[in-house]
Structures are given as C-alpha cells and as structure tokens.
Design a protein around this motif. Structure first.
Motif, PDB file in Angstrom:
ATOM      1  N   GLU A   1       0.810  -1.211   0.000  1.00  0.00           N
ATOM      2  CA  GLU A   1       0.000   0.000   0.000  1.00  0.00           C
ATOM      3  C   GLU A   1       0.852   1.274   0.000  1.00  0.00           C
ATOM      4  O   GLU A   1       0.320   2.382  -0.183  1.00  0.00           O
ATOM      5  N   TYR A   2       2.165   1.124   0.196  1.00  0.00           N
ATOM      6  CA  TYR A   2       3.059   2.278   0.148  1.00  0.00           C
ATOM      7  C   TYR A   2       3.728   2.443  -1.218  1.00  0.00           C
ATOM      8  O   TYR A   2       4.451   3.411  -1.435  1.00  0.00           O
TER       9      TYR A   2
ATOM     10  N   TRP B   1     -12.411  -0.285   2.028  1.00  0.00           N
ATOM     11  CA  TRP B   1     -12.918   0.157   3.338  1.00  0.00           C
ATOM     12  C   TRP B   1     -12.882   1.682   3.479  1.00  0.00           C
ATOM     13  O   TRP B   1     -11.961   2.333   2.973  1.00  0.00           O
ATOM     14  N   PRO B   2     -13.854   2.260   4.197  1.00  0.00           N
ATOM     15  CA  PRO B   2     -13.905   3.726   4.342  1.00  0.00           C
ATOM     16  C   PRO B   2     -12.839   4.299   5.256  1.00  0.00           C
ATOM     17  O   PRO B   2     -12.543   5.492   5.187  1.00  0.00           O
ATOM     18  N   VAL B   3     -12.271   3.478   6.133  1.00  0.00           N
ATOM     19  CA  VAL B   3     -11.232   3.952   7.058  1.00  0.00           C
ATOM     20  C   VAL B   3      -9.911   3.300   6.676  1.00  0.00           C
ATOM     21  O   VAL B   3      -9.806   2.067   6.621  1.00  0.00           O
ATOM     22  N   GLU B   4      -8.904   4.117   6.401  1.00  0.00           N
ATOM     23  CA  GLU B   4      -7.576   3.587   6.081  1.00  0.00           C
ATOM     24  C   GLU B   4      -6.963   3.051   7.374  1.00  0.00           C
ATOM     25  O   GLU B   4      -6.870   3.765   8.366  1.00  0.00           O
ATOM     26  N   CYS B   5      -6.556   1.773   7.365  1.00  0.00           N
ATOM     27  CA  CYS B   5      -6.243   1.081   8.609  1.00  0.00           C
ATOM     28  C   CYS B   5      -4.995   1.595   9.314  1.00  0.00           C
ATOM     29  O   CYS B   5      -4.909   1.542  10.534  1.00  0.00           O
TER      30      CYS B   5
ATOM     31  N   SER C   1      -3.447   4.857   9.052  1.00  0.00           N
ATOM     32  CA  SER C   1      -3.555   6.247   9.504  1.00  0.00           C
ATOM     33  C   SER C   1      -4.856   6.532  10.242  1.00  0.00           C
ATOM     34  O   SER C   1      -4.976   7.556  10.906  1.00  0.00           O
ATOM     35  N   ARG C   2      -5.842   5.627  10.087  1.00  0.00           N
ATOM     36  CA  ARG C   2      -7.191   5.790  10.655  1.00  0.00           C
ATOM     37  C   ARG C   2      -7.931   6.983  10.063  1.00  0.00           C
ATOM     38  O   ARG C   2      -8.866   7.501  10.652  1.00  0.00           O
ATOM     39  N   ARG C   3      -7.528   7.407   8.884  1.00  0.00           N
ATOM     40  CA  ARG C   3      -8.185   8.548   8.243  1.00  0.00           C
ATOM     41  C   ARG C   3      -9.444   8.072   7.531  1.00  0.00           C
ATOM     42  O   ARG C   3      -9.429   7.124   6.746  1.00  0.00           O
ATOM     43  N   ILE C   4     -10.533   8.766   7.793  1.00  0.00           N
ATOM     44  CA  ILE C   4     -11.838   8.383   7.256  1.00  0.00           C
ATOM     45  C   ILE C   4     -11.983   8.865   5.816  1.00  0.00           C
ATOM     46  O   ILE C   4     -11.655  10.016   5.500  1.00  0.00           O
ATOM     47  N   LEU C   5     -12.462   7.976   4.951  1.00  0.00           N
ATOM     48  CA  LEU C   5     -12.778   8.229   3.545  1.00  0.00           C
ATOM     49  C   LEU C   5     -11.553   8.495   2.665  1.00  0.00           C
ATOM     50  O   LEU C   5     -11.707   8.742   1.469  1.00  0.00           O
ATOM     51  N   MET C   6     -10.351   8.440   3.238  1.00  0.00           N
ATOM     52  CA  MET C   6      -9.165   8.701   2.424  1.00  0.00           C
ATOM     53  C   MET C   6      -9.019   7.652   1.322  1.00  0.00           C
ATOM     54  O   MET C   6      -8.534   7.950   0.220  1.00  0.00           O
ATOM     55  N   ASN C   7      -9.455   6.416   1.596  1.00  0.00           N
ATOM     56  CA  ASN C   7      -9.366   5.378   0.575  1.00  0.00           C
ATOM     57  C   ASN C   7     -10.225   5.675  -0.649  1.00  0.00           C
ATOM     58  O   ASN C   7      -9.999   5.108  -1.726  1.00  0.00           O
ATOM     59  N   TYR C   8     -11.213   6.541  -0.479  1.00  0.00           N
ATOM     60  CA  TYR C   8     -12.124   6.837  -1.582  1.00  0.00           C
ATOM     61  C   TYR C   8     -11.722   8.071  -2.385  1.00  0.00           C
ATOM     62  O   TYR C   8     -12.386   8.431  -3.350  1.00  0.00           O
ATOM     63  N   VAL C   9     -10.647   8.728  -1.951  1.00  0.00           N
ATOM     64  CA  VAL C   9     -10.152   9.874  -2.708  1.00  0.00           C
ATOM     65  C   VAL C   9      -9.527   9.370  -4.008  1.00  0.00           C
ATOM     66  O   VAL C   9      -8.693   8.457  -3.982  1.00  0.00           O
ATOM     67  N   PRO C  10      -9.905   9.918  -5.169  1.00  0.00           N
ATOM     68  CA  PRO C  10      -9.268   9.487  -6.427  1.00  0.00           C
ATOM     69  C   PRO C  10      -7.752   9.614  -6.339  1.00  0.00           C
ATOM     70  O   PRO C  10      -7.222  10.575  -5.776  1.00  0.00           O
ATOM     71  N   ARG C  11      -7.067   8.638  -6.885  1.00  0.00           N
ATOM     72  CA  ARG C  11      -5.618   8.596  -6.733  1.00  0.00           C
ATOM     73  C   ARG C  11      -4.931   9.813  -7.347  1.00  0.00           C
ATOM     74  O   ARG C  11      -3.887  10.246  -6.874  1.00  0.00           O
ATOM     75  N   LEU C  12      -5.492  10.355  -8.396  1.00  0.00           N
ATOM     76  CA  LEU C  12      -4.894  11.542  -9.004  1.00  0.00           C
ATOM     77  C   LEU C  12      -4.940  12.744  -8.069  1.00  0.00           C
ATOM     78  O   LEU C  12      -4.113  13.658  -8.183  1.00  0.00           O
ATOM     79  N   LEU C  13      -5.888  12.743  -7.139  1.00  0.00           N
ATOM     80  CA  LEU C  13      -6.024  13.859  -6.198  1.00  0.00           C
ATOM     81  C   LEU C  13      -5.296  13.609  -4.879  1.00  0.00           C
ATOM     82  O   LEU C  13      -5.207  14.524  -4.055  1.00  0.00           O
TER      83      LEU C  13
ATOM     84  N   VAL D   1     -11.915  -8.961   1.778  1.00  0.00           N
ATOM     85  CA  VAL D   1     -12.823  -7.868   2.124  1.00  0.00           C
ATOM     86  C   VAL D   1     -12.595  -7.325   3.524  1.00  0.00           C
ATOM     87  O   VAL D   1     -13.333  -6.455   3.983  1.00  0.00           O
ATOM     88  N   SER D   2     -11.575  -7.815   4.220  1.00  0.00           N
ATOM     89  CA  SER D   2     -11.245  -7.291   5.544  1.00  0.00           C
ATOM     90  C   SER D   2     -10.569  -5.927   5.412  1.00  0.00           C
ATOM     91  O   SER D   2     -10.084  -5.564   4.332  1.00  0.00           O
ATOM     92  N   PRO D   3     -10.521  -5.144   6.498  1.00  0.00           N
ATOM     93  CA  PRO D   3      -9.833  -3.840   6.434  1.00  0.00           C
ATOM     94  C   PRO D   3      -8.391  -3.955   5.961  1.00  0.00           C
ATOM     95  O   PRO D   3      -7.876  -3.058   5.294  1.00  0.00           O
ATOM     96  N   THR D   4      -7.726  -5.063   6.324  1.00  0.00           N
ATOM     97  CA  THR D   4      -6.404  -5.349   5.768  1.00  0.00           C
ATOM     98  C   THR D   4      -6.490  -6.654   4.986  1.00  0.00           C
ATOM     99  O   THR D   4      -7.074  -7.627   5.455  1.00  0.00           O
TER     100      THR D   4
END
Length: 287
Positions: free
Chosen positions: A146-147, A180-184, A186-198, A268-271
């Motif tokens: 993921e990095y 998942w809506p929470v990045e495991c 950093s615990r940041r909410i909805l960051m996973n749904y931000v388009p990668r270009l942004l 489908v788990s958070p990780t």
C-alpha cells in the motif's frame, strides 16, 4: 505437477525471538533515537515480538513451512518479520527502499543473534531488484504494498514474480484495503475513496491502499490458495492470531457467504490477507 501447498506440522517448534546481543541492542537503541524513534515503542523495539504473536502463523505450517527455505522479505521496515522468519528457520533476504530502515533492520537482526540468517539490502528501485531469476521460494509482503505508488505497483509485482521460483508463494498480510472507508494505518476516514490523481493534494504520509483484485491478478499466473476449502485457511489463520470468538464467528460467516462468489474473507477485511502460489513459470501480471 503442482506440489501440494499443504504440509505436515513441524515437529520442532521454534522458541520466540529474544534479544541476545547487548552491544547490538545498544547500537539499535542509539540508532533508533538518532532517527527520531523511541526504541521502547512496541512498534519499534518490540515489533518482532508483536509479529511473532500474530503474523508468524502465516509462515508456521499453515500452508507450508519456511524452515530451510530462501525467503524474501519485501519492505522490511524495522526487520520484525525478517526476525520472525529467521527464527522459524528461513534463510532471509530483507530489503527496503529507505536506508534508515535498512540500518535498523540490520541492527535488529544482530541484537536477536540472527545476522547469520538475515541479509539486509538497500534497494532504491524495487522494479529492478539485484537478485537472480527464481532466487526465492517465498516472498513476504507484510504491510508494504500500500506504500508503493499505484503507477509503479504493476512493475513491482512483475519484478517480485521474476525473483520467485515456480510453485513459490507470495504471502500478503496487513495490506490496507481500498474497499474500506477507514484507512487502517492512519485511521483517516474516507481517504481510501479519494481518487488517486487527487491524493497528492492531501497532507500526510502517502498510503495508497489497494483493491484485492489488483493483488490477485497483478503478479501473473497465480492461484489464491486462500480460497481452498472455501477460505478455511484464512479463518484458521485469524483463529491462531487470537481473534475473539464473536469476531471469529462473524469472520467465518462472512467467509461462507463469499465462497459462492469465488472470494474469501481475506479479500474484504480492512487489511488484505492473501496467499498466492505461482503456477509453474508464472508470468507477467496485468499492467
């Protein structure tokens, strides 16, 4: 023919890793402080202990034994997983793109008395690793893919495929799931749904998360042995990791629902948890 991915349990249980070299331990602690880390933090000086309690079960006779095998630890961080693999009897080559982690992983191996079983390399470009074709029998990717910047991930996966022997394994653990809506981490909410270009517009460490199908397909011609016996391998792994009974029951129920869809609960788990086996010569992945 395809060798069976399953193996008989080992007759010689390894003892947990312990700090055995006081001088190397002192150098590890001094290096950690110099780089701004607290050596007493369980995620720094105690990381090998944590990995022993948790991730060791993914390598310790769940589907195969690493004893005597040549293993690549891709993205070694502080060297916690490398220490675990070496304690289990593997011949470990560990790498990282960051020289700071390479330094600390090397000292971590020394303080645990395992420098003869762990080689640590600084590899700035993981799309061109300094290893021979088919050199390793297993590649461990623990909380690392993921990095990798998304535009580089397909090339990195093809390179991992290149250095893995036919019928070898890729063990994927702790990888942040983009579903998942929470990045495991950093615990940041909805960051996973931000388009990668942004994503560069948002501050904070770059954690890109990945979709499970990117991992399942991206290495090439591999079979996800986690799906065998309707995903029972992943359920058994979580049980060994100490998942509470209520959570384990929910985990198992979800796994049964996913079976008819050709998926397992590790997707489908958070990780993401996934064990892939290379089919013969394998081949370049998607991308």
């Amino acid at each position: 023919m395809n060798p069976s991915p399953m193996s008989e349990p080992s007759q010689n249980a390894a003892t947990p890793p312990a700090v055995r070299d006081a001088d190397a331990d002192h150098r590890f602690r001094e290096s950690a402080r110099r780089h701004g880390w607290d050596p007493d933090d369980p995620w720094v000086g105690g990381y090998a202990t944590w990995e022993w309690r948790r991730s060791r079960h993914a390598y310790d006779d769940l589907f195969t034994s690493v004893r005597g095998k040549k293993v690549l630890e891709f993205g070694c961080h502080f060297g916690g997983t490398a220490v675990v693999l070496a304690t289990l009897g593997a011949e470990v080559t560990a790498l990282d793109v960051d020289p700071m982690y390479v330094e600390l992983a090397q000292l971590n191996a020394e303080r645990h008395g395992l420098s003869d079983r762990i080689r640590v390399h600084h590899v700035p470009d993981t799309t061109a690793m300094p290893f021979a074709d088919r050199e390793f029998e297993l590649v461990s990717c623990n909380s690392v893919l993921e990095y990798v910047p998304p535009e580089r991930l397909p090339a990195v996966q093809r390179e991992i495929d290149r250095v893995l022997a036919p019928w070898g394994f890729i063990v994927i653990l702790g990888t942040s799931n983009r579903l998942w809506p929470v990045e495991c981490h950093s615990r940041r909410i909805l960051m996973n749904y931000v388009p990668r270009l942004l994503r560069p517009l948002f501050p904070g460490r770059s954690i890109y998360s990945v979709f499970p199908w990117e991992l399942r397909r991206g290495f090439g011609d591999y079979v996800d042995i986690s799906q065998q016996d309707r995903g029972r391998l992943i359920v058994d792994l979580k049980a060994k990791m100490g998942l509470s009974r209520p959570r384990l029951m929910a985990f198992s129920a979800t796994n049964r629902l996913l079976g008819p869809l050709g998926m397992h609960v590790g997707c489908v788990s958070p990780t993401i948890t996934m064990v892939l086996q290379k089919r013969g010569e394998g081949g370049a992945g998607d991308g």
